[in-house]
Every structure is written in C-alpha cells, then in structure tokens.
Design a protein around this motif. Structure first.
Motif, PDB file in Angstrom:
ATOM      1  N   ALA A   1      -8.814   2.910  -0.066  1.00  0.00           N
ATOM      2  CA  ALA A   1      -8.210   2.076   0.923  1.00  0.00           C
ATOM      3  C   ALA A   1      -6.657   2.799   1.406  1.00  0.00           C
ATOM      4  O   ALA A   1      -6.446   2.781   2.462  1.00  0.00           O
ATOM      5  CB  ALA A   1      -7.928   0.773   0.385  1.00  0.00           C
ATOM      6  N   LEU A   2      -6.156   3.402   0.338  1.00  0.00           N
ATOM      7  CA  LEU A   2      -4.930   4.130   0.461  1.00  0.00           C
ATOM      8  C   LEU A   2      -5.243   5.305   1.421  1.00  0.00           C
ATOM      9  O   LEU A   2      -4.230   5.662   2.297  1.00  0.00           O
ATOM     10  CB  LEU A   2      -4.418   4.809  -0.765  1.00  0.00           C
ATOM     11  CG  LEU A   2      -2.983   5.400  -0.648  1.00  0.00           C
ATOM     12  CD1 LEU A   2      -2.108   4.524  -0.039  1.00  0.00           C
ATOM     13  CD2 LEU A   2      -2.396   5.794  -2.138  1.00  0.00           C
ATOM     14  N   SER A   3      -6.267   6.124   1.410  1.00  0.00           N
ATOM     15  CA  SER A   3      -6.509   7.072   2.278  1.00  0.00           C
ATOM     16  C   SER A   3      -6.826   6.688   3.799  1.00  0.00           C
ATOM     17  O   SER A   3      -6.261   7.213   4.541  1.00  0.00           O
ATOM     18  CB  SER A   3      -8.025   7.629   1.897  1.00  0.00           C
ATOM     19  OG  SER A   3      -7.751   8.336   0.749  1.00  0.00           O
ATOM     20  N   VAL A   4      -7.237   5.434   3.946  1.00  0.00           N
ATOM     21  CA  VAL A   4      -7.555   5.022   5.295  1.00  0.00           C
ATOM     22  C   VAL A   4      -5.965   4.457   5.766  1.00  0.00           C
ATOM     23  O   VAL A   4      -5.740   4.646   6.949  1.00  0.00           O
ATOM     24  CB  VAL A   4      -8.407   3.785   5.124  1.00  0.00           C
ATOM     25  CG1 VAL A   4      -8.373   3.019   6.569  1.00  0.00           C
ATOM     26  CG2 VAL A   4      -9.811   4.064   4.936  1.00  0.00           C
ATOM     27  N   LEU A   5      -5.284   3.779   4.828  1.00  0.00           N
ATOM     28  CA  LEU A   5      -3.890   3.626   5.440  1.00  0.00           C
ATOM     29  C   LEU A   5      -2.871   4.460   5.568  1.00  0.00           C
ATOM     30  O   LEU A   5      -2.232   4.755   6.716  1.00  0.00           O
ATOM     31  CB  LEU A   5      -3.221   2.738   4.126  1.00  0.00           C
ATOM     32  CG  LEU A   5      -1.943   2.001   4.434  1.00  0.00           C
ATOM     33  CD1 LEU A   5      -2.215   0.991   5.352  1.00  0.00           C
ATOM     34  CD2 LEU A   5      -1.400   1.454   3.251  1.00  0.00           C
TER      35      LEU A   5
ATOM     36  N   TRP B   1      -0.180  -5.946   2.451  1.00  0.00           N
ATOM     37  CA  TRP B   1      -0.449  -5.650   1.032  1.00  0.00           C
ATOM     38  C   TRP B   1      -1.760  -4.518   1.161  1.00  0.00           C
ATOM     39  O   TRP B   1      -2.491  -4.586   2.102  1.00  0.00           O
ATOM     40  CB  TRP B   1      -0.926  -6.752   0.267  1.00  0.00           C
ATOM     41  CG  TRP B   1      -2.136  -7.733   1.193  1.00  0.00           C
ATOM     42  CD1 TRP B   1      -1.731  -8.660   1.812  1.00  0.00           C
ATOM     43  CD2 TRP B   1      -3.457  -7.392   0.881  1.00  0.00           C
ATOM     44  NE1 TRP B   1      -2.840  -9.309   2.240  1.00  0.00           N
ATOM     45  CE2 TRP B   1      -3.911  -8.629   1.642  1.00  0.00           C
ATOM     46  CE3 TRP B   1      -4.294  -6.716   0.236  1.00  0.00           C
ATOM     47  CZ2 TRP B   1      -5.394  -8.732   1.683  1.00  0.00           C
ATOM     48  CZ3 TRP B   1      -5.634  -6.854   0.252  1.00  0.00           C
ATOM     49  CH2 TRP B   1      -6.177  -7.921   1.141  1.00  0.00           C
ATOM     50  N   ILE B   2      -2.094  -3.854  -0.140  1.00  0.00           N
ATOM     51  CA  ILE B   2      -3.252  -2.990  -0.070  1.00  0.00           C
ATOM     52  C   ILE B   2      -3.849  -3.189  -1.562  1.00  0.00           C
ATOM     53  O   ILE B   2      -2.923  -3.441  -2.449  1.00  0.00           O
ATOM     54  CB  ILE B   2      -2.828  -1.718   0.054  1.00  0.00           C
ATOM     55  CG1 ILE B   2      -4.177  -0.677  -0.183  1.00  0.00           C
ATOM     56  CG2 ILE B   2      -1.851  -1.056  -0.810  1.00  0.00           C
ATOM     57  CD1 ILE B   2      -4.083   0.748   0.560  1.00  0.00           C
TER      58      ILE B   2
ATOM     59  N   PHE C   1      -6.993  -3.800   2.934  1.00  0.00           N
ATOM     60  CA  PHE C   1      -5.359  -4.021   3.170  1.00  0.00           C
ATOM     61  C   PHE C   1      -5.313  -4.959   4.337  1.00  0.00           C
ATOM     62  O   PHE C   1      -5.945  -5.136   5.144  1.00  0.00           O
ATOM     63  CB  PHE C   1      -4.577  -2.729   3.319  1.00  0.00           C
ATOM     64  CG  PHE C   1      -5.373  -2.000   4.302  1.00  0.00           C
ATOM     65  CD1 PHE C   1      -4.914  -2.030   5.740  1.00  0.00           C
ATOM     66  CD2 PHE C   1      -6.216  -1.042   4.051  1.00  0.00           C
ATOM     67  CE1 PHE C   1      -5.273  -1.188   6.611  1.00  0.00           C
ATOM     68  CE2 PHE C   1      -6.724   0.055   5.113  1.00  0.00           C
ATOM     69  CZ  PHE C   1      -6.427  -0.170   6.462  1.00  0.00           C
ATOM     70  N   GLU C   2      -4.111  -5.626   4.279  1.00  0.00           N
ATOM     71  CA  GLU C   2      -3.715  -6.345   5.424  1.00  0.00           C
ATOM     72  C   GLU C   2      -2.438  -5.852   5.806  1.00  0.00           C
ATOM     73  O   GLU C   2      -1.406  -5.863   5.069  1.00  0.00           O
ATOM     74  CB  GLU C   2      -3.795  -7.804   4.917  1.00  0.00           C
ATOM     75  CG  GLU C   2      -3.237  -8.926   6.111  1.00  0.00           C
ATOM     76  CD  GLU C   2      -3.196 -10.330   5.527  1.00  0.00           C
ATOM     77  OE1 GLU C   2      -4.438 -10.916   5.925  1.00  0.00           O
ATOM     78  OE2 GLU C   2      -2.219 -10.851   4.981  1.00  0.00           O
TER      79      GLU C   2
END
Length: 85
Positions: free
Chosen positions: A9-13, A51-52, A72-73
């Motif tokens: 998820a962090l990679s996408v963010l 958040w994530i 994440f939102e």
C-alpha cells in the motif's frame, strides 16, 4: 498472489504523491479496524489527510473475507488544497 502488506500500500501511496509532486509524512496511529504496528496516519504540511494500513483480521472475519487486505484513505478535499498547480 493473495499476500499483501503495508509495504504494498505504501508503494502505491508513494507513487501517487510523487506524481502530484507532494511530500507526505506518516505518523503512528491507532485505528481499531487496522492491525496495530502496521498502520499510520498520513500528513501533508502538518495536516492529517488520511490513513494507511493492513485491515485487522477480526474485521475480515466478520466480513467473511479469507485473504489479507491493505489500503489507504485520503481526503480528496484536503489533498486538492495541497496541490500546487
């Protein structure tokens, strides 16, 4: 592949923020629907915008979901205020 993690998820963010040319900061958070230690709040210019994290297995069980979920939102209103055009 059904294995996902906070890092996915962090990679996408990170990619989204790179494209928007914005810096963000992650700070420790506690949301009951996320796994403790695998979650964070997202800040831009000191303002909380989202958040994530990895969804808590108890939540997944209640929803009868058999595989891990991350996500994440982000508040689009707050994000749009931060974008420099």
């Amino acid at each position: 592949d059904t294995e996902v993690s906070f890092s996915d998820a962090l990679s996408v963010l990170e990619r989204i923020f790179k494209e928007l040319r914005l810096d963000f900061e992650l700070k420790e958070s506690y949301h009951k629907y996320l796994i403790e230690g695998r979650q964070a709040d997202i800040y831009v210019d000191g303002e909380l915008i989202g958040w994530i994290g990895e969804i808590n297995p108890e939540v997944l069980d209640k929803l009868e979901i058999k595989y891990p979920i991350v996500g994440f939102e982000i508040s689009l209103n707050k994000l749009m205020d931060k974008i420099k055009i």
